[in-house]
Scaffold this motif. Structure first.
Motif, PDB file in Angstrom:
ATOM      1  N   SER A 147      -0.571  24.342   0.345  1.00  0.00           N
ATOM      2  CA  SER A 147      -1.301  24.886   1.468  1.00  0.00           C
ATOM      3  C   SER A 147      -1.240  24.311   2.809  1.00  0.00           C
ATOM      4  N   LEU A 148      -1.755  23.032   2.668  1.00  0.00           N
ATOM      5  CA  LEU A 148      -1.599  22.135   3.850  1.00  0.00           C
ATOM      6  C   LEU A 148      -0.359  21.926   4.464  1.00  0.00           C
ATOM      7  N   HIS A 158       1.895  24.274   4.727  1.00  0.00           N
ATOM      8  CA  HIS A 158       2.461  25.434   5.331  1.00  0.00           C
ATOM      9  C   HIS A 158       1.432  25.431   6.476  1.00  0.00           C
ATOM     10  N   ILE A 159       0.332  25.107   6.464  1.00  0.00           N
ATOM     11  CA  ILE A 159      -0.506  24.933   7.627  1.00  0.00           C
ATOM     12  C   ILE A 159       0.072  24.038   8.730  1.00  0.00           C
ATOM     13  N   ASN A 200       1.377  25.348  12.394  1.00  0.00           N
ATOM     14  CA  ASN A 200       0.531  25.150  13.629  1.00  0.00           C
ATOM     15  C   ASN A 200       0.947  23.941  14.225  1.00  0.00           C
ATOM     16  N   LEU A 250      -1.076  21.673  16.244  1.00  0.00           N
ATOM     17  CA  LEU A 250      -2.565  21.265  15.863  1.00  0.00           C
ATOM     18  C   LEU A 250      -2.836  19.899  16.451  1.00  0.00           C
ATOM     19  N   GLU A 255      -5.099  13.904   9.286  1.00  0.00           N
ATOM     20  CA  GLU A 255      -6.070  13.913   8.218  1.00  0.00           C
ATOM     21  C   GLU A 255      -5.162  14.910   6.953  1.00  0.00           C
ATOM     22  N   PHE A 256      -4.550  16.006   7.437  1.00  0.00           N
ATOM     23  CA  PHE A 256      -3.912  16.762   6.423  1.00  0.00           C
ATOM     24  C   PHE A 256      -2.781  15.846   5.899  1.00  0.00           C
TER      25      PHE A 256
END
Lengths: 121, 914
Positions: B701-702, B704-705, B709, B712, B719-720
């Motif tokens: 998920s991260l 992909h984010i 993005n 960001l 952090e991610f």
């Protein structure tokens, strides 16, 4: 603004989900176990709950069961999001009043689309 | 004592006995089985203990010391063998509807009428004096009580028979025997009334003997100590305590033991109670220990009473046989005296009743009936004789008792209790060779059995009863001094010059030796008839035939109507007809269309007759209506052979099917084991996939984010990305641990065993975790100084264990004021390392499981941990491999303490191994 409660005992997963949903413009709250979820639901009044199943103290199934007995949550949607992928678990989830049942790991877009669909219908 | 009191007590006792017998038979008639159990059976076997036990043992003990015990030790030694020998005899008797000892041997040797008659005659001669002896014992005990003087029998000899108490007792016993002993037709059927009465008598005599014993030991003397010390100081009794007193020779001991071992199942009354009246073969098991126990208890007070009586009547002429009664009489205690009197009465009557019943069945079936059949009274006439059969048996019972009574009046007076008893023992021992040979050796034949029995019996008669009669001057006694026909080496107490044994042992030795030799030699040199051969087969291999119950070897033909007519004469017409109908149904015969009886049906009718008349008479009767096909011995043997093959085959099939069943069971077990293992594997896989899915979920998920993005903010990106790295590590670690576990489980791990200083290892572990501990602000207390903390092990693996425990402690100790204590300790055998934290602790119910795989995720508080749940499980496996252990103590809210123990490597061992 629709409100979504995210319930999962893995902090890293809630970080990802929260980010995704806030990006979509939902108001979110995060808790890490079933008991907290019940407490939080009372005050937060979410439109939808993203609910993990295997959690300490109280499982997601138990949370759903308890909420569904209370008429106040009649319109609250429940989306199970869990690593338990067996058919039997799925039917348990639907049987307890879940709107939908997604298995981890999830696809970000699919999750967003599903939630959108549930809340707009 | 007052005559009215004595006689009244006896009458009351006998009425009670009648009542018990009536009650027992009524219960049995109503189908209630409360009295049909192992206890009653064992008690009914105690009919073995007669007046000889009650009075005679004490007399014998006062002169000969402990040698009275031989006749009780024999049965006790024999008891374990019962299950083999007696069980077989009972099985045979049930399947052959045996009615008595004579019937048994006659049936075995071709249903021989002659053998049955010979056996019955000999038993009659051998046992009647023994019955007389019981009458004598009762009579003298009564006259002693009545006269209250210590010299009995004084008036007796001059009295007419109608003044003689023995006469009345004989009458009463005859009535009892008639009422309970010969009440129904089939003598092979169990007679519960008789059994109950006999069991009751056994209780009474035991009780009476114990009461008398306690009275002598504690009433007259002050306990065993007092009695024995007084006896020890007594001039003559002193010798009693020396070994010399038991003057009996080892040879005599041997023969007396042997005799009593045979007597316990060969005496007619014993055979009757043990075999004919046995209602359930399983009762044997209980009686195997219960009967010897009875014998033991009833003998406890023999010696004390003998000593007590001797001391008490020192110098006065009192018959030692009567001590048990004389003592309470002399003390003036009439209650005890009456109890003893009743006890003696019960001991004697029990024996007399059962012996008479057994003998009357034999005389009826083997002497009277064959005689009548031969004279065509029975076989020719069409009338029903069933009622006269019972009448015959009653007449015979009374006759036997009367003969015993007159024997007692004429000769019995002169002989002691024990000598007549032992003489009877030797007589019945003559049945041992043909009976035991009959059930274990197929080669024994009728001629051999009859010859052996006759020879043994003649020697017995010559050496014992004739010699005794001559000794008492009743017959001319020249042969006593000079031997038979004046031949010196035929002297009845030293045949072939053999002396040095008592007359009983001497007679036993010669009669049994001649009996066995004759039986064997004649058997080996004679041909068995076809019937003998098939009976031999049936008796010896009874275990194989108990299920089939029939041996269709001898082919005979008869009309069903003839068989029914035959039965009509021995049971009423209705019953006979019902019986035939039942048999026809059993054998699938249509009575309307069939007139010929099948051999199996004929066999069943013969058995029914045998249960009434005994085997030999039944055979005679059947042969009067059935045509026996002429068969040679060869034919019979070949049929037998076929049958045996079939039986072997079916036995083999049985074994095979049992094996198959066993294999099936094993397969089933293996299957359920596999299923259980499969379930464990499934659970393992489910857990593993869950544990893998969780980190992958956040990584996917991260990632992909981050991909979607690109713009960001930097801090969020960092952090991610950090989470992605951490979760990736978690996956890697999990996979490593799973592989590690599997390697260990399959024994693929290579252990690098070396000498390790645990202090060094502890310091190493702390070193590696130093920065984490410091970062979390945990206070560390360490005490690793220890005397010789040397163990043998794999350094890296043990380090892994210590780091794992330390990491857990760091993870779970108090988040604000964390504290960890690490300590090293050692004793002679082992070195122990303990690691304690002040964290949340582990719930007591979870403690037993924390070393299982994946336990953490259900029992540790989550949200803090990123372990796989395999660490402790792996640690335990490592410790077990080192022959060490890992243990945990914990209290919720206070913290946990882990211990690892390892065997110490001692210095000596070091030297040895180097």
């Amino acid at each position: 603004m629709k409100k979504i409660l995210i319930v999962d005992d893995e902090p890293n997963i809630t970080i990802a989900i929260r980010f995704l949903l806030e990006q979509e413009g939902y108001q979110t709250e995060v808790v890490h176990d079933g008991l907290q979820a019940i407490e939080k639901a009372k005050v937060f009044r979410p439109d939808l709950i993203v609910l993990d199943v295997m959690m300490p103290h109280m499982s997601g199934f138990e949370v759903a069961e308890q909420l569904r007995t209370d008429p106040a949550y009649r319109d609250t949607h429940i989306l199970f999001l869990t690593a338990k992928g067996a058919d039997q678990d799925k039917s348990t989830g639907y049987g307890l009043g879940g709107d939908t049942y997604l298995v981890k790991p999830f696809d970000n877009d699919h999750l967003k689309a599903t939630i959108h669909e549930i809340l707009e219908s | 004592m007052h005559p009215g009191l004595v006689i009244g007590t006896a009458v009351v006792y006998l009425i009670i006995l009648f009542g018990i017998g009536y009650f027992g038979s009524k219960l049995a008639r109503n189908g209630k089985k409360i009295i049909q159990n192992g206890y009653t059976y064992a008690l009914s076997l105690a009919v073995y203990c007669t007046a000889w036990t009650f009075f005679g043992s004490i007399g014998r003990a006062s002169t000969n010391g402990v040698d009275f015990l031989t006749i009780y030790i024999g049965p006790t030694l024999m008891a374990p063998l019962w299950f083999v020998v007696l069980r077989k005899i009972i099985l045979i008797s049930k399947s052959q509807k045996i009615t008595s000892l004579a019937d048994f041997v006659s049936a075995r040797y071709g249903k021989s009428t002659l053998l049955g008659a010979v056996a019955t005659t000999f038993l009659l001669i051998g046992i009647v004096p023994y019955i007389a002896l019981q009458l004598k014992a009762v009579t003298s005990s009564f006259s002693l009580a009545l006269s209250s003087s210590s010299i009995p029998d004084a008036v007796l000899n001059e009295a007419h028979f109608y003044q003689d108490s023995a006469f009345y007792i004989t009458i009463v016993l005859a009535i009892f025997t008639i009422v309970f002993g010969a009440s129904h037709l089939e003598s092979s059927r169990q007679n519960q009334g008789l059994v109950t009465a006999i069991a009751f008598e056994s209780l009474i005599k035991l009780f009476a003997f114990l009461v008398a014993g306690l009275f002598v030991v504690y009433g007259i003397y002050h306990g065993f100590g007092d009695l024995f010390s007084q006896a020890y100081e007594h001039e003559r009794l002193q010798a009693f305590f020396d070994a010399d007193m038991t003057s009996i020779q080892p040879m005599d001991w041997f023969f007396h033991l042997l005799l009593s071992m045979f007597a316990i199942f060969l005496l007619p009354r014993q055979f009757h109670m043990a075999v004919v009246e046995n209602s359930d073969i399983n009762h044997l098991k209980k009686s195997m220990w219960l009967f010897p126990l009875y014998l033991f208890i009833i003998n406890i007070f023999v010696l004390p009473i003998a000593l007590g009586g001797y001391l008490y009547f020192d110098g006065v002429m009192v018959d030692a046989d009567t001590y048990i009664l004389s003592l309470p009489l002399a003390e003036g205690n009439s209650v005890i005296a009456l109890i003893v009197l009743v006890g003696g009465l019960s001991a004697a009557t029990g024996m007399v009743i059962v012996s008479t019943v057994a003998l009357s069945i034999m005389v009826n079936n083997h002497l009277l009936i064959p005689l009548l059949l031969r004279s065509r009274r029975l076989s020719g006439s069409p009338m029903n004789v069933s009622s006269s059969l019972i009448g015959f048996r009653r007449l015979i019972s009374s006759a036997i008792l009367l003969i015993a009574y007159s024997y007692f009046r004429s000769v019995g007076e002169a002989q002691s209790l024990i000598s007549i008893g032992l003489t009877s023992f030797v007589a019945v021992a003559q049945f041992a060779p043909l009976l035991l040979g009959g059930i274990y050796w197929k080669g024994g034949t009728k001629s051999g059995a009859i010859a052996g029995l006759v020879v043994g019996f003649l020697i017995w008669a010559y050496c014992l009863p004739l010699a005794t009669l001559a000794g008492n001057g009743i017959i001319s006694g020249g042969f006593l001094q000079h031997g038979l026909f004046g031949i010196e080496w035929l002297k009845p107490d030293a045949i072939l010059g053999l002396d040095g044994m008592d007359e009983i042992s001497h007679a036993t030795f010669w009669s049994l030796l001649a009996n066995i030799l004759t039986y064997t030699m004649v058997s080996l040199n004679s041909q068995p008839s076809p019937l003998e051969a098939s009976q031999a087969e049936m008796f010896v291999d009874i275990d194989r035939y108990t299920q089939t119950n029939e041996l269709p070897v001898l082919q005979s033909k008869a009309r069903i109507s003839d068989l029914e007519l035959l039965l009509n004469r021995f049971m009423n017409a209705k019953r006979a007809n019902r019986f035939i109908q039942r048999l026809a149904k059993q054998h699938n015969i249509n009575l309307k269309t069939t007139t010929e009886a099948s051999p199996a049906l004929i066999d069943d009718v013969e058995k029914a007759l045998a249960s009434i008349l005994g085997a030999s008479s039944a055979k005679l009767l059947i042969s009067s209506v059935a045509q026996q096909k002429k068969q040679t011995l060869q034919e019979v043997l070949s049929v037998l052979d076929e049958t045996q093959k079939l039986m072997r085959y079916s036995k083999a099939l049985e074994v095979k099917s049992a094996e198959l069943e066993e294999a099936g069971k094993q397969l089933q077990q293996a299957n359920s084991r596999l299923k259980a293992m499969d379930k464990v594997k499934d659970e393992f896989l489910t857990t593993i996939t869950h544990e893998l899915r969780t980190p992958i979920t956040s990584i996917k998920s991260l990632a992909h984010i981050l991909f979607e993005n690109k713009d960001l903010e930097k801090a969020k990106q960092q952090e991610f990305l950090q989470i992605v790295v951490k979760e990736s590590d978690r996956i890697a670690k999990l996979i490593n641990q799973v592989l590690d576990m599997e390697k260990m489980a399959s024994g693929m791990v290579e252990w690098d065993m070396q000498e390790i200083d645990l202090e060094q290892l502890g310091l190493d572990a702390l070193q590696r975790l130093h920065s984490v501990i410091k970062k979390r602000g945990i206070s560390l207390e360490s005490d690793l100084s220890c005397n010789h903390p040397i163990v043998e092990g794999d350094y890296d693996r043990l380090l892994q264990v210590v780091i794992n425990i330390l990491s857990n402690a760091i993870k779970f100790c108090d988040p604000d004021e964390g504290k960890i204590i690490i300590k090293l300790d050692s004793d002679e055998q082992q070195v122990s390392l303990s690691i304690e934290d002040n964290g949340i602790g582990i719930a007591e119910e979870s403690l037993p499981f924390i070393f299982d795989k994946f336990t953490q995720f259900t029992n540790y508080k989550k949200g803090h941990s990123y372990g796989s749940g395999l660490g402790l499980s792996i640690s335990r496996q490592i410790m077990l491999h080192h022959k060490g252990d890992i243990i945990v103590k914990s209290r919720v809210g206070k913290g946990s303490q882990f211990f690892i123990h390892l065997p110490k490597k001692t210095r000596e061992l070091q030297i040895q191994s180097s």
